[in-house]
Design a protein around this motif. Structure first.
Motif, PDB file in Angstrom:
ATOM      1  N   HIS A  29     -18.206  -4.410 -17.992  1.00 17.24           N
ATOM      2  CA  HIS A  29     -17.040  -4.675 -19.256  1.00 17.24           C
ATOM      3  C   HIS A  29     -16.644  -6.018 -19.323  1.00 17.24           C
ATOM      4  CE1 HIS A  29     -16.448  -0.314 -18.368  1.00 17.24           C
ATOM      5  NE2 HIS A  29     -16.591  -0.562 -17.168  1.00 17.24           N
ATOM      6  N   SER A  30     -16.538  -6.561 -20.612  1.00 19.46           N
ATOM      7  CA  SER A  30     -16.091  -7.886 -20.798  1.00 19.46           C
ATOM      8  C   SER A  30     -15.182  -7.953 -22.138  1.00 19.46           C
ATOM      9  CB  SER A  30     -17.313  -8.868 -20.828  1.00 19.46           C
ATOM     10  OG  SER A  30     -18.026  -8.921 -22.223  1.00 19.46           O
ATOM     11  N   ASN A  31     -14.703  -9.219 -22.004  1.00 14.86           N
ATOM     12  CA  ASN A  31     -13.798  -9.320 -23.306  1.00 14.86           C
ATOM     13  C   ASN A  31     -14.617 -10.100 -24.524  1.00 14.86           C
ATOM     14  OD1 ASN A  31     -14.076 -11.887 -21.992  1.00 14.86           O
ATOM     15  ND2 ASN A  31     -12.047 -12.515 -22.509  1.00 14.86           N
ATOM     16  N   GLU A 188     -14.222 -13.139 -19.247  1.00 16.48           N
ATOM     17  CA  GLU A 188     -13.454 -11.967 -18.367  1.00 16.48           C
ATOM     18  C   GLU A 188     -14.243 -10.847 -17.902  1.00 16.48           C
ATOM     19  OE1 GLU A 188      -9.465  -9.573 -17.637  1.00 16.48           O
ATOM     20  OE2 GLU A 188      -8.960 -11.712 -18.063  1.00 16.48           O
ATOM     21  N   TYR A 189     -14.655 -10.498 -16.754  1.00 20.41           N
ATOM     22  CA  TYR A 189     -15.594  -9.132 -16.501  1.00 20.41           C
ATOM     23  C   TYR A 189     -14.974  -8.175 -15.704  1.00 20.41           C
ATOM     24  CZ  TYR A 189     -20.056 -11.262 -18.603  1.00 20.41           C
ATOM     25  OH  TYR A 189     -21.004 -11.664 -19.374  1.00 20.41           O
ATOM     26  N   SER A 190     -15.245  -7.040 -15.694  1.00 17.43           N
ATOM     27  CA  SER A 190     -15.128  -6.108 -14.745  1.00 17.43           C
ATOM     28  C   SER A 190     -16.331  -5.382 -14.447  1.00 17.43           C
ATOM     29  CB  SER A 190     -13.840  -5.382 -14.809  1.00 17.43           C
ATOM     30  OG  SER A 190     -13.939  -4.444 -16.018  1.00 17.43           O
ATOM     31  N   THR A 197     -13.906   1.224 -10.129  1.00 22.94           N
ATOM     32  CA  THR A 197     -13.803   0.245 -10.996  1.00 22.94           C
ATOM     33  C   THR A 197     -13.243  -1.217 -10.397  1.00 22.94           C
ATOM     34  OG1 THR A 197     -13.314   1.303 -13.052  1.00 22.94           O
ATOM     35  CG2 THR A 197     -13.008  -1.030 -13.139  1.00 22.94           C
ATOM     36  N   THR A 199     -11.932  -5.362  -9.476  1.00 20.41           N
ATOM     37  CA  THR A 199     -10.970  -6.269 -10.004  1.00 20.41           C
ATOM     38  C   THR A 199     -11.413  -7.141 -10.852  1.00 20.41           C
ATOM     39  OG1 THR A 199      -9.970  -6.216  -7.823  1.00 20.41           O
ATOM     40  CG2 THR A 199      -9.358  -7.784  -9.416  1.00 20.41           C
ATOM     41  N   SER A 200     -10.982  -7.434 -12.139  1.00 18.19           N
ATOM     42  CA  SER A 200     -11.651  -8.320 -13.089  1.00 18.19           C
ATOM     43  C   SER A 200     -11.707  -9.722 -12.577  1.00 18.19           C
ATOM     44  CB  SER A 200     -10.508  -8.418 -14.596  1.00 18.19           C
ATOM     45  OG  SER A 200      -9.571  -8.679 -14.287  1.00 18.19           O
TER      46      SER A 200
END
Length: 247
Positions: A29-31, A188-190, A197, A199-200
């Motif tokens: 997951h990323s922004n 920013e990734y997680s 899941t 921590t980012s």
């Protein structure tokens, strides 16, 4: 009272793969992009499954090597097989278990910024967009300073990174970037594995021109050794002589 261990999806995915689950897969997951799958098998590539930039970097290694963000150890094991002394580090406890189980002779669990004082390396290796380990432009500045004390005389940093400005192009190919916001390459990734899941965390994709500016400002010679069609490049950083004298 025992502390609950921090989530470690990437480590657990790699351990599952090592234990025979060929389908172990992370979700990233990323922004800046949609979520995407990342097969654990990616971290276990053989030399000929690696992209050309990584194979070039391995050819350019010399002396004692620090493999930063070593993952499952594909680069460390290849270098060990060539007779190099390698220290592999990763912030994931599961990854370090994998490194040890696969036969990496020296593996430690800590981040790039937690290296013990007094250690020196002829090559600091940062592959798989490994410059991203610094997190942010501020982290890049901090790392370039720290590395002066980690590099042996004549030592080098070999790193890959990418220009991700293409993610911000509109249909006409013009860049749509908020110039007053953070640098577009600070992401920013997680990661998720199964129900877990992590921590980012921050990851830096730094374009070649900006990296050159930061590195030269910090006293390094900059040599670009290659680029691929994905906007990824391989760079070698070495300290200028006057900066070696001042370390």
């Amino acid at each position: 009272m025992s502390r609950t261990p921090a989530p470690d999806p990437i480590g657990h995915a790699m351990l599952a793969y090592l234990q025979g689950n060929q389908k172990a897969e992370l979700t990233v997951h990323s922004n800046v992009a949609d979520e995407e799958p990342l097969p654990a098998s990616y971290f276990f590539r053989t030399l000929w499954e690696m992209p050309e930039l990584e194979r070039t970097a391995l050819e350019e290694c010399r002396g004692r090597v620090l493999d930063a963000g070593a993952g499952a150890g594909c680069h460390s094991l290849e270098l060990q097989s060539r007779g190099f002394q390698v220290k592999a580090i990763d912030a994931s406890p599961g990854a370090v278990q994998v490194l040890q189980q696969r036969g990496v002779q020296e593996a430690a669990c800590h981040s790039l910024f937690e290296l013990p004082a007094g250690e020196h390396y002829d090559t600091i290796l940062m592959l798989m967009n490994g410059m991203g380990l610094v997190g942010t432009l501020e982290g890049l500045e901090k790392f370039l300073h720290q590395a002066k004390h980690l590099l042996a005389p004549g030592g080098q940093i070999l790193a890959t990174s990418s220009d991700i400005s293409y993610l911000y192009e509109d249909e006409e190919g013009a860049l749509v970037i908020n110039l007053n916001g953070p640098y577009y390459g600070e992401v920013e990734y997680s990661m998720t594995y199964g129900e877990e899941t992590g921590t980012s965390f921050d990851w830096l994709f730094v374009d070649a021109g900006l990296l050159q500016d930061y590195a030269e400002e910090a006293g390094y010679e900059v040599e670009f050794l290659g680029e691929d069609d994905q906007q990824q490049y391989l760079v070698r950083l070495t300290l200028k002589q006057q900066n070696i004298d001042n370390v």
